[in-house]
Design a protein around this motif. Structure first.
Motif, mmCIF file in Angstrom:
data_model
loop_
_atom_site.group_PDB
_atom_site.id
_atom_site.type_symbol
_atom_site.label_atom_id
_atom_site.label_comp_id
_atom_site.label_asym_id
_atom_site.label_seq_id
_atom_site.Cartn_x
_atom_site.Cartn_y
_atom_site.Cartn_z
ATOM 1 N N MET A 53 0.839 -1.179 0.000
ATOM 2 C CA MET A 53 0.000 0.000 0.000
ATOM 3 C C MET A 53 0.887 1.246 0.000
ATOM 4 O O MET A 53 1.831 1.316 0.750
ATOM 5 C CB MET A 53 -0.875 -0.028 1.252
ATOM 6 C CG MET A 53 -2.314 0.233 0.997
ATOM 7 S SD MET A 53 -3.311 0.201 2.509
ATOM 8 C CE MET A 53 -4.072 -1.376 2.319
ATOM 9 N N SER A 97 2.212 4.687 1.020
ATOM 10 C CA SER A 97 2.132 5.346 2.325
ATOM 11 C C SER A 97 1.440 6.712 2.264
ATOM 12 O O SER A 97 1.009 7.227 3.287
ATOM 13 C CB SER A 97 3.523 5.490 2.930
ATOM 14 O OG SER A 97 4.320 6.297 2.108
ATOM 15 N N VAL A 142 -2.387 5.949 3.104
ATOM 16 C CA VAL A 142 -2.614 4.921 4.119
ATOM 17 C C VAL A 142 -2.786 5.540 5.498
ATOM 18 O O VAL A 142 -2.068 6.458 5.872
ATOM 19 C CB VAL A 142 -1.433 3.923 4.158
ATOM 20 C CG1 VAL A 142 -1.599 2.940 5.294
ATOM 21 C CG2 VAL A 142 -1.322 3.192 2.843
ATOM 22 N N THR A 147 -3.554 4.171 9.683
ATOM 23 C CA THR A 147 -3.636 3.029 10.577
ATOM 24 C C THR A 147 -4.767 3.305 11.548
ATOM 25 O O THR A 147 -4.775 4.327 12.229
ATOM 26 C CB THR A 147 -2.315 2.819 11.338
ATOM 27 O OG1 THR A 147 -1.277 2.566 10.396
ATOM 28 C CG2 THR A 147 -2.434 1.639 12.298
ATOM 29 N N ILE A 149 -10.829 -6.161 3.332
ATOM 30 C CA ILE A 149 -9.503 -5.689 3.745
ATOM 31 C C ILE A 149 -8.540 -6.880 3.698
ATOM 32 O O ILE A 149 -8.875 -7.973 4.146
ATOM 33 C CB ILE A 149 -9.541 -5.099 5.175
ATOM 34 C CG1 ILE A 149 -10.589 -3.985 5.290
ATOM 35 C CG2 ILE A 149 -8.165 -4.636 5.619
ATOM 36 C CD1 ILE A 149 -10.332 -2.756 4.460
ATOM 37 N N ASP A 150 -7.362 -6.687 3.177
ATOM 38 C CA ASP A 150 -6.365 -7.759 3.086
ATOM 39 C C ASP A 150 -5.927 -8.172 4.490
ATOM 40 O O ASP A 150 -5.533 -7.328 5.299
ATOM 41 C CB ASP A 150 -5.165 -7.262 2.285
ATOM 42 C CG ASP A 150 -4.207 -8.376 1.925
ATOM 43 O OD1 ASP A 150 -3.857 -9.192 2.807
ATOM 44 O OD2 ASP A 150 -3.801 -8.430 0.756
ATOM 45 N N SER A 168 -3.309 -9.491 5.582
ATOM 46 C CA SER A 168 -1.926 -9.157 5.924
ATOM 47 C C SER A 168 -1.773 -7.720 6.413
ATOM 48 O O SER A 168 -0.716 -7.353 6.934
ATOM 49 C CB SER A 168 -1.005 -9.402 4.731
ATOM 50 O OG SER A 168 -1.314 -8.523 3.668
ATOM 51 N N ASP A 169 -2.831 -6.913 6.295
ATOM 52 C CA ASP A 169 -2.813 -5.534 6.778
ATOM 53 C C ASP A 169 -3.463 -5.381 8.155
ATOM 54 O O ASP A 169 -3.625 -4.276 8.652
ATOM 55 C CB ASP A 169 -3.525 -4.606 5.785
ATOM 56 C CG ASP A 169 -2.765 -4.458 4.486
ATOM 57 O OD1 ASP A 169 -1.521 -4.476 4.530
ATOM 58 O OD2 ASP A 169 -3.416 -4.350 3.429
ATOM 59 N N VAL A 193 -5.215 -1.886 11.806
ATOM 60 C CA VAL A 193 -5.296 -2.203 10.392
ATOM 61 C C VAL A 193 -4.743 -1.036 9.596
ATOM 62 O O VAL A 193 -5.049 0.121 9.865
ATOM 63 C CB VAL A 193 -6.752 -2.547 9.970
ATOM 64 C CG1 VAL A 193 -7.710 -1.421 10.285
ATOM 65 C CG2 VAL A 193 -6.820 -2.930 8.500
ATOM 66 N N ASP A 194 -3.876 -1.361 8.644
ATOM 67 C CA ASP A 194 -3.355 -0.371 7.707
ATOM 68 C C ASP A 194 -4.268 -0.406 6.492
ATOM 69 O O ASP A 194 -4.466 -1.468 5.892
ATOM 70 C CB ASP A 194 -1.923 -0.709 7.294
ATOM 71 C CG ASP A 194 -0.956 -0.663 8.463
ATOM 72 O OD1 ASP A 194 -1.208 0.092 9.413
ATOM 73 O OD2 ASP A 194 0.051 -1.389 8.417
ATOM 74 N N LEU A 195 -4.831 0.750 6.142
ATOM 75 C CA LEU A 195 -5.789 0.763 5.052
ATOM 76 C C LEU A 195 -5.783 2.080 4.310
ATOM 77 O O LEU A 195 -5.249 3.073 4.784
ATOM 78 C CB LEU A 195 -7.189 0.435 5.568
ATOM 79 C CG LEU A 195 -7.662 1.081 6.865
ATOM 80 C CD1 LEU A 195 -8.136 2.484 6.661
ATOM 81 C CD2 LEU A 195 -8.740 0.234 7.469
ATOM 82 N N SER A 196 -6.392 2.040 3.143
ATOM 83 C CA SER A 196 -6.487 3.263 2.344
ATOM 84 C C SER A 196 -7.516 4.192 2.958
ATOM 85 O O SER A 196 -8.415 3.759 3.692
ATOM 86 C CB SER A 196 -6.868 2.932 0.901
ATOM 87 O OG SER A 196 -8.214 2.531 0.835
#
Length: 104
Positions: A1, A3, A6, A8, A32-33, A35-36, A79-82
């Motif tokens: 993703m 940065s 993104v 968190t 949501i993936d 791995s994130d 979670v790291d996300l857009s």
């Protein structure tokens, strides 16, 4: 993703069951993936939450609450996300009973 786009999002949960439910919603319902998504004890102790839930509720004999569960504090899910996914991730956290939802 990337940065630049993104955020968190972090929330705390009283039980492992609630944290797992939030993760399930993030991944299966909102795409949501996995791995994130990260889960860890909020403090320094190993913990399954602050109160029994799920498999921690009843012992194998079925005659009461287990006493061996590590109930040493809250769990933290992040979670790291857009930026486009912030609202749906907040909804997943709240639906599962999250406390202290924050973003950075």
């Amino acid at each position: 993703m990337s940065s630049d786009n993104v955020k968190t999002l972090t929330a705390t949960f009283d039980t492992r069951e609630a944290a797992d439910l939030a993760i399930e919603h993030l991944v299966q319902q909102y795409g949501i993936d996995r791995s994130d998504v990260f889960v860890e004890a909020k403090g320094s102790e190993n913990t399954a939450g602050t109160k029994p839930s799920g498999g921690d509720v009843e012992n194998r004999e079925g005659d009461g609450v287990r006493t061996d569960a590590a109930l040493d504090g809250q769990l933290q899910v992040s979670v790291d996300l857009s930026l486009d996914d912030i609202d749906k991730a907040q909804a997943a956290f709240r639906e599962a009973g999250a406390r202290d939802v924050t973003s950075r």
